[in-house]
Design a protein around this motif. Sequence first.
Motif, mmCIF file in Angstrom:
data_model
loop_
_atom_site.group_PDB
_atom_site.id
_atom_site.type_symbol
_atom_site.label_atom_id
_atom_site.label_comp_id
_atom_site.label_asym_id
_atom_site.label_seq_id
_atom_site.Cartn_x
_atom_site.Cartn_y
_atom_site.Cartn_z
ATOM 1 N N THR A 278 28.672 35.185 37.780
ATOM 2 C CA THR A 278 30.105 34.384 38.291
ATOM 3 C C THR A 278 30.872 36.247 37.858
ATOM 4 O OG1 THR A 278 30.891 34.535 35.541
ATOM 5 C CG2 THR A 278 29.522 32.812 37.170
ATOM 6 N N PHE A 279 31.397 36.404 38.975
ATOM 7 C CA PHE A 279 32.761 36.620 39.072
ATOM 8 C C PHE A 279 33.799 37.005 38.249
ATOM 9 C CE2 PHE A 279 36.393 38.331 40.745
ATOM 10 C CZ PHE A 279 37.159 39.263 41.370
ATOM 11 N N ALA A 280 33.493 38.010 37.898
ATOM 12 C CA ALA A 280 34.012 38.333 36.623
ATOM 13 C C ALA A 280 36.183 38.862 36.494
ATOM 14 C CB ALA A 280 34.156 39.789 36.050
ATOM 15 N N ASN A 281 36.288 37.672 36.399
ATOM 16 C CA ASN A 281 37.918 37.479 36.670
ATOM 17 C C ASN A 281 38.771 37.773 35.379
ATOM 18 O OD1 ASN A 281 40.208 36.629 37.368
ATOM 19 N ND2 ASN A 281 40.593 34.394 36.670
ATOM 20 N N VAL A 282 38.479 39.594 35.752
ATOM 21 C CA VAL A 282 38.713 40.159 34.715
ATOM 22 C C VAL A 282 39.813 41.014 35.492
ATOM 23 C CG1 VAL A 282 37.236 39.991 32.389
ATOM 24 C CG2 VAL A 282 37.416 41.366 34.358
ATOM 25 N N PRO A 283 40.720 42.120 34.982
ATOM 26 C CA PRO A 283 41.256 43.521 35.487
ATOM 27 C C PRO A 283 39.783 43.885 35.739
ATOM 28 C CG PRO A 283 42.415 43.171 33.786
ATOM 29 C CD PRO A 283 41.319 42.321 33.788
ATOM 30 N N ASN A 293 30.165 45.237 28.257
ATOM 31 C CA ASN A 293 29.462 44.967 28.031
ATOM 32 C C ASN A 293 29.381 43.391 27.746
ATOM 33 O OD1 ASN A 293 29.843 46.405 26.225
ATOM 34 N ND2 ASN A 293 27.826 45.069 24.852
ATOM 35 N N SER A 294 31.055 43.472 27.183
ATOM 36 C CA SER A 294 31.378 41.932 25.989
ATOM 37 C C SER A 294 32.600 41.715 26.140
ATOM 38 C CB SER A 294 31.174 42.841 24.759
ATOM 39 O OG SER A 294 31.956 43.955 24.563
ATOM 40 N N ASN A 295 33.345 42.346 27.299
ATOM 41 C CA ASN A 295 34.925 42.281 27.789
ATOM 42 C C ASN A 295 34.884 41.499 28.253
ATOM 43 O OD1 ASN A 295 35.218 43.706 30.148
ATOM 44 N ND2 ASN A 295 35.019 46.031 29.194
ATOM 45 N N GLY A 296 34.122 40.598 29.178
ATOM 46 C CA GLY A 296 34.226 39.649 30.662
ATOM 47 C C GLY A 296 33.558 40.032 31.350
ATOM 48 N N ALA A 297 33.875 41.471 31.993
ATOM 49 C CA ALA A 297 32.737 41.848 33.434
ATOM 50 C C ALA A 297 31.481 42.166 33.494
ATOM 51 C CB ALA A 297 33.411 43.501 33.433
ATOM 52 N N GLN A 298 30.882 41.374 31.841
ATOM 53 C CA GLN A 298 29.391 41.621 31.928
ATOM 54 C C GLN A 298 28.741 40.369 33.261
ATOM 55 O OE1 GLN A 298 31.121 40.954 29.026
ATOM 56 N NE2 GLN A 298 30.912 39.273 27.968
ATOM 57 N N SER A 299 29.861 39.088 33.038
ATOM 58 C CA SER A 299 29.691 38.305 33.064
ATOM 59 C C SER A 299 28.962 38.525 34.970
ATOM 60 C CB SER A 299 30.540 37.424 33.854
ATOM 61 O OG SER A 299 32.017 37.322 34.439
#
Length: 535
Positions: A278-283, A293-299
Amino acid sequence: MKISFKYISYFFLFILGVNMTLTSCTNDLNVTPGDDDEFLSETFFQDPASYKQVLAKMYAGLYVGGNDGDGSPDIAGIGGDFSSYLRLLFVMQELPTDEAIIAWADGTLPTMNAQTWSPANEFLAGTFSRAFYEISLSNEFLRQTTDEKLTARGVDAGLKAEIATFRAEARFLRAFSYYNLMDLFGNVPITTENDPVGFFYPEQKTRAEVFAFVESELIDLDNSLVASKSNEYGRIDKTAAKFLLAQVYLNAQVYTDTPKFNEAAALCKDIIDNSGYTFANVPYAHLFSADNNSNGAQSEVIFPIVGDGNAIRAIGGGMSFIMHASIGGSIDPAARGMDGGWQGIRTRKEFVALFPDATATSDKRGTFYTEGQTLDIANVGTFTDGYAVTKFINKNADGSAAQRNDVPDIDFPMFRLSDVYLMYAECAARGASGVDINTAVGYINKLRTRASGQQILASAVTLDFILDERGRELFWECHRRTDLIRFGKFTGGTKIWQWKGGSLDGTSTESFRDLMPIPARVIQANPTLKQNPGY
């Protein structure tokens, strides 16, 4: 802290005691260990844990150049720091383009900046050898893990099933290397586990034949790789094979003169709709930080080349090279989470011009450092000539420190879902069937929303826009050379940037340089190989 497989991947570099070297081109394709009692031998494989150790070695080879980080190099004739797979890919894919330039004058490295390389270039030789080294490991692992051999060793059914997935991953990593060889060098030999071990001259295949081999492998791997998102982080699954196949199809017209944009589009749609990534809805910055690997970017990361400051002691390899080499001038290394800088890589002014500003105000992806830097590159060897790049940072997303400041924790996102969005949009712009231009616009606007960029309309989705948007989203992720070639703008005079062709203002270059030469040392070792035209 990273997951267990990452520690296996790099820890075993120290304990395996492997020293596989490439002594000649004839053995590049069937590398054997210096001591056959140590590694990839019957004795070694008596230990049930050995199978995962060898798989870990194959993954580790994407980051490091030897068995103790940068030392004890895998490849004879080039140091472990210089022969890291990721580092060499960066040199091949970024330095000859508008996205990067390097100040250093090591050997023939300056010719990579200018598209003036020759077959004697040692970095080309390192890239060719590194890819075939990885292929050799994969082939030997496949030879050692046949049902017959596993049964003879008394391997139980549970471990056999696990080894079957290891074999699929080994085949994927082999296909990944053949993809890079096909992309860079064109006509190269193909060897598999069915070829003999020992001295022989492997037959050089046409680029179209290599394409067909990679295509067939990736299609078949859909039957044996684990389901999407069901593997350990850092290991590949079915979606990684689909992504690589989509890349192969996207560039098919370059490789075979036959476009396959319809096929690429179908794979992209499948990945977007069904993979679970899924698209990483993070900055945007979080995608390239120490804890990506764990801040949401990994998705959205489908295939990372994993990094770990404690487990990997490779100062010159992988992300350590990219981080150290991009720090210099007035940049505070501590602000980048590092212990110092090597004053090497920055970008060229033509690439900066792709962004609405150089301050990441109107597009957060424009991560340039300008203080004390000039936009123009009057002197390639002066780091402060040209804007620096701060895309990657060895700090966690919350600003806290990474594990170490000499080797970064950052995982390199080799494949990510955002690229799939852009591949889909390109297929739409090229008129592929089964794609919807409004859907493509929605994907692009998701990327631009994350970057605080201006939204676009369907009328903006031209091929020129797609190439520029790929640069804005994916720069320094080892795609630019391949992209420019696909769009007809790598060589020639259609697209010019400073120091292209070796002159300050840039100049047209010869079209034969869309292919790299087969390295001279490789042909010297295997005289049956034919050089690419123009060299």
